[in-house]
Design an enzyme around this catalytic site. Sequence first.
Site, short mmCIF file in Angstrom:
data_model
loop_
_atom_site.label_atom_id
_atom_site.label_comp_id
_atom_site.label_asym_id
_atom_site.label_seq_id
_atom_site.Cartn_x
_atom_site.Cartn_y
_atom_site.Cartn_z
N ASN A 151 33.78 36.31 41.86
CA ASN A 151 34.77 35.72 43.07
C ASN A 151 34.88 37.18 43.84
O ASN A 151 35.44 38.15 43.37
CB ASN A 151 36.07 35.41 42.48
CG ASN A 151 36.96 35.21 43.60
OD1 ASN A 151 36.91 35.39 44.66
ND2 ASN A 151 38.20 34.56 42.94
N ARG A 211 32.20 31.86 44.19
CA ARG A 211 33.42 31.11 45.05
C ARG A 211 33.13 31.74 46.27
O ARG A 211 32.99 32.67 46.52
CB ARG A 211 34.60 31.71 44.28
CG ARG A 211 35.83 31.16 45.20
CD ARG A 211 37.21 31.87 44.81
NE ARG A 211 37.95 31.19 45.68
CZ ARG A 211 39.09 31.75 45.97
NH1 ARG A 211 39.37 33.21 45.88
NH2 ARG A 211 40.07 31.08 46.85
N HIS A 216 41.67 26.07 48.11
CA HIS A 216 42.23 26.00 46.53
C HIS A 216 41.50 24.82 46.02
O HIS A 216 41.97 23.97 45.07
CB HIS A 216 43.65 25.74 46.39
CG HIS A 216 44.55 26.94 46.44
ND1 HIS A 216 45.77 27.08 47.18
CD2 HIS A 216 44.31 28.21 46.29
CE1 HIS A 216 46.34 27.99 47.04
NE2 HIS A 216 45.42 29.07 46.71
N ARG A 264 53.31 34.35 52.49
CA ARG A 264 52.97 33.67 53.91
C ARG A 264 54.02 32.54 54.26
O ARG A 264 54.58 31.92 53.12
CB ARG A 264 51.39 32.62 53.86
CG ARG A 264 50.36 33.69 53.58
CD ARG A 264 49.09 32.58 53.14
NE ARG A 264 48.16 33.68 52.48
CZ ARG A 264 47.58 32.78 51.52
NH1 ARG A 264 47.64 31.68 51.26
NH2 ARG A 264 46.76 33.92 50.67
N GLU A 269 40.03 27.78 37.44
CA GLU A 269 38.89 27.63 38.70
C GLU A 269 37.49 28.22 38.31
O GLU A 269 36.57 27.68 38.64
CB GLU A 269 39.44 28.50 39.76
CG GLU A 269 40.61 27.76 40.60
CD GLU A 269 41.45 28.58 41.68
OE1 GLU A 269 41.09 28.42 42.67
OE2 GLU A 269 42.26 29.27 41.10
#
Length: 407
Positions: A10, A92, A181, A242, A385
């Site tokens: 990643n 990823r 996601h 956010r 993940e």
Amino acid sequence: MSPTRVLVLNSGSSSVKYQLLDMGDGSRLAVGLVERIGEESGRLKHTPAGGDVREWTGDIPDHESALKAVSAELAKDGLGLDSPELAAIGHRVVHGGRRFTAPTVIDDAVLAEIERLIPVAPLHNPANLTGIRTAQALRPDLPQVAVFDTAFHTTMPESAARYAIDVETADAHRIRRYGFHGTSHAYVSRETAKLLGRAPEEVNVIVLHLGNGASASAVRAGECVDTSMGLTPLEGLVMGTRSGDLDPAVIFHLMRVGGMSADETDTLLNKRSGLVGLCGDNDMREIRRRIDEGDERARLAFDIYIHRLKKYIGAYYAVLGRVDAVAFTAGVGENAAPVREAAVAGLAELGLAVDGDLNAVRGDEPRLISPADARVAVAVVPTDEEMEIATQTYALVMGTKGSGNLT
Ligand code: AMP
């Protein structure tokens, strides 16, 4: 015997997270993180399975030296990147646009398409590309697979994926709701079905991925039909830093009346909003501690967070029509019992409730937290993940799953 190990990478602009997994038995052989690549002093943290954490600081000028340092650490346990046991590297990739609907073996055309998507993922796709190119240079003989954050959401119908703006303008700039996601939503929705003892095709699940970034998805019979993030990961739930949903006119107002530039509003909404903007903290543990001390700003931030979450649960209930389970995952979802309790409080009419004792139990395993007679299961399902990326990568290179290669 064919190789069974998969390295999952990643790659960020100044960091690389990695895990080495053995798909023969599903075990994790090593996990680690390289940080501050290209900065004054780089740092590597490596944890081999069953071993002690090894940390190292030093010069890590670029991704190539980062991956070489990772390989050197892995080699100390006989797991180096040159090992014949390595079957593939799974990367990823944040943005796969509309065309990457599945994990994809990387070739030049795939690299070009990921590059073409940079305008819609300016922070992430360039870093992901650097990671891929570096890994290719180190092991050109090995299959490298891109697993896209957006892929799981490509099943969304047009009615959910389109914004209600001029179609020609939207298409000219590839403006639509992509969602993110995706590997987490895919993994957690499947694991939730497993927890219920049913096939993914038989159940409808609302997945609430509540980490520092947060998103909800409505999954019908194993396929995503709506998700809360949009063109970028800014839309939807209140997140750590956010804003999530807001009237787009807030941006014009900030620019015209507040005198802010486009970049300044971007930074405000992505980095200085959400929980941190509301109360100065983005860690839910700290917010709960402050609430316990009677802090009003922390209380309001929590209430706004929960209000938005509840609206999405209601919206996705309506989208799905029938809901079999609501699954909480990621840092907040897996650990913050008060968030889970507050999110479903008052929803008994919808068949949603949590059992206080079950909700208080901590653990790493998927578990139900709803009362035994509940109409809708409420579950905590830890996400993984890296395991999902490794599983998809391995299935593709072993030929047990079709490639999403560009046609
Ligand atoms: P993630 O992005 O999935 O790694 O989630 C990170 C976030 O999870 C942190 O910013 C915290 O807000 C939250 N978190 C992690 N551990 C806990 C905990 N024990 N209790 C409450 N929140 C937690």
